[in-house]
Design a protein around this motif. Structure first.
Motif, short mmCIF file in Angstrom:
data_model
loop_
_atom_site.label_atom_id
_atom_site.label_comp_id
_atom_site.label_asym_id
_atom_site.label_seq_id
_atom_site.Cartn_x
_atom_site.Cartn_y
_atom_site.Cartn_z
N TYR A 44 0.84 -1.20 0.00
CA TYR A 44 0.00 0.00 0.00
C TYR A 44 0.88 1.24 0.00
N GLN A 45 0.63 2.11 -0.99
CA GLN A 45 1.39 3.35 -1.04
C GLN A 45 0.50 4.52 -0.60
N PRO A 46 0.95 5.25 0.42
CA PRO A 46 0.13 6.35 0.94
C PRO A 46 -0.14 7.42 -0.12
N LYS A 47 -1.34 7.99 -0.03
CA LYS A 47 -1.67 9.18 -0.81
C LYS A 47 -1.85 10.30 0.19
N ILE A 48 -1.24 11.44 -0.13
CA ILE A 48 -1.22 12.56 0.81
C ILE A 48 -2.02 13.71 0.22
N LYS A 51 -3.12 19.79 0.82
CA LYS A 51 -3.56 20.94 1.61
C LYS A 51 -3.01 20.90 3.02
N ASP A 52 -3.02 19.70 3.61
CA ASP A 52 -2.65 19.63 5.03
C ASP A 52 -1.61 18.55 5.34
N GLY A 53 -1.15 17.84 4.31
CA GLY A 53 -0.13 16.81 4.54
C GLY A 53 -0.68 15.55 5.19
N HIS A 242 9.38 18.88 -6.50
CA HIS A 242 8.09 18.39 -7.00
C HIS A 242 6.96 18.87 -6.11
N VAL A 243 7.14 18.67 -4.81
CA VAL A 243 6.08 19.00 -3.86
C VAL A 243 5.76 20.48 -3.91
N THR A 244 6.80 21.29 -3.95
CA THR A 244 6.59 22.74 -3.96
C THR A 244 5.80 23.17 -5.19
N LEU A 245 6.23 22.67 -6.34
CA LEU A 245 5.54 23.03 -7.58
C LEU A 245 4.08 22.59 -7.54
N LEU A 246 3.85 21.35 -7.11
CA LEU A 246 2.49 20.80 -7.09
C LEU A 246 1.62 21.54 -6.08
N HIS A 247 2.23 21.87 -4.96
CA HIS A 247 1.50 22.59 -3.93
C HIS A 247 1.12 23.98 -4.42
N ASP A 248 2.07 24.67 -5.06
CA ASP A 248 1.82 26.02 -5.56
C ASP A 248 0.73 26.03 -6.62
N HIS A 249 0.60 24.94 -7.35
CA HIS A 249 -0.42 24.89 -8.40
C HIS A 249 -1.63 24.06 -7.99
N ARG A 250 -1.79 23.93 -6.69
CA ARG A 250 -2.99 23.35 -6.09
C ARG A 250 -3.35 21.96 -6.60
N CYS A 251 -2.35 21.14 -6.71
CA CYS A 251 -2.59 19.72 -6.96
C CYS A 251 -3.30 19.13 -5.74
N THR A 252 -4.22 18.19 -5.94
CA THR A 252 -5.00 17.69 -4.81
C THR A 252 -4.22 16.71 -3.94
N TYR A 253 -3.71 15.65 -4.57
CA TYR A 253 -3.02 14.60 -3.82
C TYR A 253 -1.65 14.32 -4.42
N ILE A 254 -0.73 13.87 -3.58
CA ILE A 254 0.55 13.38 -4.09
C ILE A 254 0.81 11.96 -3.61
N GLN A 255 1.59 11.28 -4.43
CA GLN A 255 1.91 9.88 -4.15
C GLN A 255 3.31 9.68 -4.72
N GLY A 256 4.22 9.13 -3.92
CA GLY A 256 5.57 8.93 -4.44
C GLY A 256 6.58 8.65 -3.34
N TYR A 257 7.79 8.33 -3.77
CA TYR A 257 8.83 7.95 -2.82
C TYR A 257 9.15 9.08 -1.85
N PHE A 258 8.86 10.32 -2.25
CA PHE A 258 9.07 11.44 -1.34
C PHE A 258 8.36 11.19 -0.01
N CYS A 259 7.13 10.70 -0.09
CA CYS A 259 6.35 10.43 1.12
C CYS A 259 6.61 9.02 1.61
N SER A 260 6.51 8.06 0.71
CA SER A 260 6.76 6.67 1.09
C SER A 260 6.73 5.77 -0.14
N ARG A 261 7.52 4.71 -0.09
CA ARG A 261 7.37 3.64 -1.08
C ARG A 261 6.10 2.85 -0.74
#
Ligand code: C2E
Ligand code: MG
Ligand code: MG
Ligand code: MG
Length: 290
Positions: A44-48, A51-53, A242-261
């Motif tokens: 299971y890969q977390p989705k973050i 907006k609030d992490g 990646h996170v900064t760009l996505l956050h600045d452009h109001r992406c809803t969710y992120i998923q990736g090794y940055f948060c967790s495999r």
């Protein structure tokens, strides 16, 4: 002579081909047994939520522990599709993921689970009923389930796709387009289909910010989704940039090794205990509140 070289390279080619055929055959046979032997496991890969992490849920990703070691999904899923084995395997995945989501919702009532569908599962009569039955068996409310389909499944037959998606949506499940941007379909289908989420393919993220083109593709998808009122999940998020760009452009969710495999159940539960992404990378990122 040229002839010998040709003959040799031809037989080399034949050898490689037959090795491939043998590998495919034995993989197919091993796969057939794997279902019965319980060699599959879901990670299971977390989705973050950007907006609030907070962790909003997970994507279920299939792992095969074969006798010869771990086989990655990109190697066995195509074979499972060709042999039809994807149907029993896919059913197992769906039930397993829904049962796990039911368990996690006891503690995290909002938890939601993403499950990948393969083209063979995308059948008009069969799929909506199957999903309904599995949700019932797992005691999972439909809104906790997100089904991930790919563009390739849509272009086959748009009218058929509209019908299947409507009946799935009527159940209450969410629909996302996985690997968005990599298909060859016309974008006009986006206005015709009942959809909830676009998942930006990880191949674009990998080139952000170095490639201007890929960065622009990502920004265009975010703008497109906003204008169509769709949510966006960015996958393959690996860096703070990646996170900064996505956050600045109001992406809803992120998923990736940055948060967790992707993680096995026990490790995922450990991750969830924090409810917030607290990996070494995330610590110190100010927008992850408190
Ligand atoms: P996908 O659905 O696009 O899943 C995302 C893939 O990206 C996963 O690979 C995941 O481990 C990987 N990934 C996530 N974040 C990162 C990152 O930051 N960097 C990198 N390099 N990779 C990242 P995985 O688990 O190997 O799965 C590959 C593909 O196999 C999936 O792509 C999906 O198409 C297919 N698949 C996996 N499980 C299932 C399943 O249960 N059913 C079906 N039909 N297909 C599945
Ligand atoms: Mg997916
Ligand atoms: Mg994907
Ligand atoms: Mg994929």
């Amino acid at each position: 002579s040229i002839k010998d070289i040709r003959r040799n390279s031809f037989s080399y080619y034949e050898q490689v081909m037959s090795d491939r055929v043998i590998e495919r055959m034995s993989l197919a046979e091993m796969l057939r047994e794997a279902v019965d032997n319980g060699e599959f496991e879901l990670y299971y890969q977390p989705k973050i939520n950007l907006k609030d992490g907070m962790v909003v849920g997970a994507e279920a990703l299939l792992r095969w522990h074969s006798r010869d070691g771990m086989v990655p999904p990109d190697r066995f899923i195509p074979i499972a599709e060709q042999t039809g084995l994807i149907l029993p395997i896919g059913e197992w995945v769906l039930l397993q993921a829904c049962e796990q989501a039911h368990i996690w919702r006891q503690e995290y009532p909002e938890f939601h689970m993403g499950v990948n569908l393969s083209p063979a599962q995308f059948d008009l009569d069969y799929l909506p009923r199957l999903v309904a039955d599995i949700l019932k068996e797992a005691q999972l409310p439909a809104e906790a389930l997100e089904l991930e389909i790919t563009e390739g499944m849509i272009i086959e037959d748009i009218d058929n796709t509209v019908q299947i998606l409507r009946s799935l949506r009527d159940l209450g499940v969410e629909i996302s387009i996985d690997d968005f941007g990599t298909g060859y379909s016309s974008l006009s289908y986006l206005t015709r289909l009942p959809l909830d989420i676009l998942k930006i393919d990880r191949s674009f993220m990998f080139e952000v910010p170095d490639s201007r083109d890929s960065t622009n593709v990502v920004l265009s998808i975010l703008a497109l989704a906003r204008s169509l009122n769709l949510k966006v999940t960015a996958e393959g998020v690996e860096t703070e940039d990646h996170v900064t760009l996505l956050h600045d452009h109001r992406c809803t969710y992120i998923q990736g090794y940055f948060c967790s495999r992707p993680l096995p159940v026990a490790e995922f539960e450990e991750f969830m205990r924090h409810r917030q992404c607290r990996c070494a990378n995330c610590e110190g990122i100010t927008w992850f509140s408190q």
